[in-house]
Write a protein that holds these residues in place. Sequence first.
Motif, PDB file in Angstrom:
ATOM      1  N   UNK A   1      64.413 -59.273 -63.959  1.00 29.04           N
ATOM      2  CA  UNK A   1      64.728 -57.847 -63.775  1.00 29.04           C
ATOM      3  C   UNK A   1      63.693 -56.917 -64.381  1.00 29.04           C
ATOM      4  N   UNK A   2      62.815 -57.457 -65.223  1.00 23.93           N
ATOM      5  CA  UNK A   2      61.788 -56.612 -65.826  1.00 23.93           C
ATOM      6  C   UNK A   2      60.474 -56.782 -65.078  1.00 23.93           C
ATOM      7  N   UNK A   3      60.090 -55.790 -64.279  1.00 22.88           N
ATOM      8  CA  UNK A   3      58.873 -55.944 -63.467  1.00 22.88           C
ATOM      9  C   UNK A   3      57.607 -56.028 -64.317  1.00 22.88           C
ATOM     10  N   UNK A   4      57.722 -55.754 -65.612  1.00 15.61           N
ATOM     11  CA  UNK A   4      56.547 -55.764 -66.475  1.00 15.61           C
ATOM     12  C   UNK A   4      56.448 -57.017 -67.340  1.00 15.61           C
ATOM     13  N   UNK A   5      57.409 -57.911 -67.233  1.00 17.61           N
ATOM     14  CA  UNK A   5      57.370 -59.102 -68.082  1.00 17.61           C
ATOM     15  C   UNK A   5      56.209 -60.010 -67.687  1.00 17.61           C
ATOM     16  N   UNK A   6      55.780 -60.841 -68.620  1.00 15.98           N
ATOM     17  CA  UNK A   6      54.699 -61.788 -68.343  1.00 15.98           C
ATOM     18  C   UNK A   6      55.103 -62.705 -67.185  1.00 15.98           C
ATOM     19  N   UNK A   7      56.362 -63.156 -67.194  1.00 18.08           N
ATOM     20  CA  UNK A   7      56.820 -64.012 -66.101  1.00 18.08           C
ATOM     21  C   UNK A   7      56.702 -63.295 -64.757  1.00 18.08           C
ATOM     22  N   UNK A   8      57.175 -62.050 -64.698  1.00 20.33           N
ATOM     23  CA  UNK A   8      57.102 -61.289 -63.438  1.00 20.33           C
ATOM     24  C   UNK A   8      55.669 -61.169 -62.947  1.00 20.33           C
ATOM     25  N   UNK A   9      54.762 -60.963 -63.899  1.00 20.38           N
ATOM     26  CA  UNK A   9      53.379 -60.705 -63.519  1.00 20.38           C
ATOM     27  C   UNK A   9      52.586 -61.986 -63.278  1.00 20.38           C
ATOM     28  N   UNK A  10      53.111 -63.114 -63.739  1.00 23.53           N
ATOM     29  CA  UNK A  10      52.419 -64.387 -63.556  1.00 23.53           C
ATOM     30  C   UNK A  10      52.886 -65.113 -62.294  1.00 23.53           C
ATOM     31  N   UNK A  11      54.139 -64.893 -61.921  1.00 22.34           N
ATOM     32  CA  UNK A  11      54.716 -65.637 -60.796  1.00 22.34           C
ATOM     33  C   UNK A  11      53.994 -65.340 -59.482  1.00 22.34           C
ATOM     34  N   UNK A  12      54.118 -66.273 -58.551  1.00 29.49           N
ATOM     35  CA  UNK A  12      53.559 -66.074 -57.219  1.00 29.49           C
ATOM     36  C   UNK A  12      54.432 -65.088 -56.446  1.00 29.49           C
ATOM     37  N   UNK A  13      55.744 -65.256 -56.582  1.00 32.26           N
ATOM     38  CA  UNK A  13      56.712 -64.356 -55.946  1.00 32.26           C
ATOM     39  C   UNK A  13      57.742 -63.973 -57.002  1.00 32.26           C
ATOM     40  N   UNK A  14      57.882 -62.681 -57.268  1.00 28.75           N
ATOM     41  CA  UNK A  14      58.883 -62.228 -58.235  1.00 28.75           C
ATOM     42  C   UNK A  14      59.987 -61.456 -57.520  1.00 28.75           C
ATOM     43  N   UNK A  15      61.206 -61.911 -57.720  1.00 32.15           N
ATOM     44  CA  UNK A  15      62.361 -61.206 -57.163  1.00 32.15           C
ATOM     45  C   UNK A  15      62.965 -60.377 -58.293  1.00 32.15           C
TER      46      UNK A  15
ATOM     47  N   UNK B   1      52.606 -67.689 -42.681  1.00 29.04           N
ATOM     48  CA  UNK B   1      52.179 -66.295 -42.479  1.00 29.04           C
ATOM     49  C   UNK B   1      52.994 -65.351 -43.375  1.00 29.04           C
ATOM     50  N   UNK B   2      54.290 -65.639 -43.491  1.00 30.62           N
ATOM     51  CA  UNK B   2      55.172 -64.836 -44.330  1.00 30.62           C
ATOM     52  C   UNK B   2      54.719 -64.886 -45.801  1.00 30.62           C
ATOM     53  N   UNK B   3      54.367 -66.086 -46.229  1.00 32.84           N
ATOM     54  CA  UNK B   3      53.925 -66.249 -47.616  1.00 32.84           C
ATOM     55  C   UNK B   3      52.597 -65.530 -47.835  1.00 32.84           C
ATOM     56  N   UNK B   4      51.688 -65.673 -46.875  1.00 36.16           N
ATOM     57  CA  UNK B   4      50.360 -65.078 -47.006  1.00 36.16           C
ATOM     58  C   UNK B   4      50.447 -63.549 -47.061  1.00 36.16           C
ATOM     59  N   UNK B   5      51.370 -63.011 -46.272  1.00 34.48           N
ATOM     60  CA  UNK B   5      51.476 -61.545 -46.183  1.00 34.48           C
ATOM     61  C   UNK B   5      52.099 -60.930 -47.443  1.00 34.48           C
ATOM     62  N   UNK B   6      52.687 -61.748 -48.269  1.00 37.10           N
ATOM     63  CA  UNK B   6      53.391 -61.216 -49.442  1.00 37.10           C
ATOM     64  C   UNK B   6      52.418 -60.858 -50.567  1.00 37.10           C
ATOM     65  N   UNK B   7      52.614 -59.687 -51.154  1.00 34.72           N
ATOM     66  CA  UNK B   7      51.738 -59.230 -52.247  1.00 34.72           C
ATOM     67  C   UNK B   7      52.614 -58.950 -53.465  1.00 34.72           C
ATOM     68  N   UNK B   8      52.547 -59.832 -54.455  1.00 36.19           N
ATOM     69  CA  UNK B   8      53.453 -59.708 -55.600  1.00 36.19           C
ATOM     70  C   UNK B   8      53.158 -58.459 -56.430  1.00 36.19           C
ATOM     71  N   UNK B   9      51.889 -58.149 -56.567  1.00 31.18           N
ATOM     72  CA  UNK B   9      51.524 -56.973 -57.360  1.00 31.18           C
ATOM     73  C   UNK B   9      52.123 -55.698 -56.744  1.00 31.18           C
ATOM     74  N   UNK B  10      52.073 -55.629 -55.435  1.00 29.61           N
ATOM     75  CA  UNK B  10      52.643 -54.471 -54.737  1.00 29.61           C
ATOM     76  C   UNK B  10      54.160 -54.433 -54.945  1.00 29.61           C
ATOM     77  N   UNK B  11      54.772 -55.611 -54.903  1.00 33.71           N
ATOM     78  CA  UNK B  11      56.223 -55.698 -55.111  1.00 33.71           C
ATOM     79  C   UNK B  11      56.613 -55.160 -56.484  1.00 33.71           C
ATOM     80  N   UNK B  12      55.882 -55.563 -57.514  1.00 41.98           N
ATOM     81  CA  UNK B  12      56.192 -55.112 -58.873  1.00 41.98           C
ATOM     82  C   UNK B  12      55.959 -53.615 -59.006  1.00 41.98           C
ATOM     83  N   UNK B  13      54.939 -53.150 -58.352  1.00 42.02           N
ATOM     84  CA  UNK B  13      54.652 -51.729 -58.375  1.00 42.02           C
ATOM     85  C   UNK B  13      55.786 -50.941 -57.707  1.00 42.02           C
TER      86      UNK B  13
END
Lengths: 242, 242
Positions: free
Chosen positions: B168-182, B210-222
Amino acid sequence: MTRHALVAGFEKGLVCGQGLIAQGRGEAFDYLLGEETNDFAKDASEAAAAMLLLARSPVISVNGNMAALCAREIVLLAGEVGAKIEVNLFYRTDERVERVRKALMEAGAKRVMGGGRGEVRIPELFSERRRASRNGIYSADVVLLALEDGDRTKALARMGKKVVAVDLNPLSVTSQTATVTIVDEITRAVPGIRFAAAGLKRAKRKALREKVRAFDNRKTLSRALKRIGARMRELSGELGRG
Amino acid sequence: MTRHALVAGFEKGLVCGQGLIAQGRGEAFDYLLGEETNDFAKDASEAAAAMLLLARSPVISVNGNMAALCAREIVLLAGEVGAKIEVNLFYRTDERVERVRKALMEAGAKRVMGGGRGEVRIPELFSERRRASRNGIYSADVVLLALEDGDRTKALARMGKKVVAVDLNPLSVTSQTATVTIVDEITRAVPGIRFAAAGLKRAKRKALREKVRAFDNRKTLSRALKRIGARMRELSGELGRG
């Protein structure tokens, strides 16, 4: 540090499970507020100190988290502003009341109210939560509390008391009901009020009243929310650049 | 509801004190995110489902909080994507590993890894925290984890694994390290991934990739941070009008 003190307090039976959850909620807000005492918290501490110094019968309401984190600071603040200390637990057991009292006595308190004899009921509250000491919170004109349940804060406000609240969530019912809300972490806020009180000790009562009158709690809470918003944007930018 | 399930899990010895604090931190962020599954979490769940369906050897890493809050949903998700389940505790005791395993078995798991035989060490991690099952997390290509310590998430990423994190914390190390953060609450996120997986089950592998490639985790956290900022402004406005 704070978290370890709290877990130690939990192991000693001072803090309950819900107290640990409350700590976690506080940590998240503290993080969003920059983990520092912000200007709006300093201003609120000044107003709180003035209000406590003006009070006829100020009381500091202490729960398990507060005792685990800053028992000594509570005792020092009580001495500085001439306040009574009362144990006041949301998840109340006689055993835990006794433990919190003991922690405060060990930290140097001469007298700790709450529990046992001399308790009466706060109107419009139910169950064990409504208990308060007749010569303590019940008859106080100013109550300082922290990490408090919203319903209890409201009940105290309805009784006409002025409430100084320490609460890291600017949107909580307690924050919005209190007369003065210090949006800061408890271990920073309690000495902060004490330092402010020491600085105001020689001030005229008229100057203290002016300080209280000039304080606007709604504006303070709004400043806290703006700070969180600004920090989010700042951290969001860092993420973008990373 | 969630809080009571967790305190019950705590009383049963599934959850530790630090788990309760973690719950509180999560609650604060959930509140700031509107206590709902946001669009960015839905998009991340789609990518996570695709990644799990593509995986050669996916593993769901389960800690005490997860078992207390959504053991049954974890078992259903594992079935849907063909993942193994492994108990993986930060504050580890053999007793608690056993309790978490039992909770998962009672929720319908046929096999639960972790603890005892077959454990090896994750490189660059220390103490008990580095243990992982050789045929589970250690050799997985995709690991789904939640409420995880940042150092462990980093260690898994360094081993070349893809990590799906629920945090739930978009700024945590886990959130920022993961490939996909929900960025969503665990009891909403786990069924969310399962529904997404059910919807993608007949999709071609090329479409999943294609779905995986199109995903941008940094954008998601932002996007998650922007949502918090917007909600702060919204709530701040309500305060001003109040």
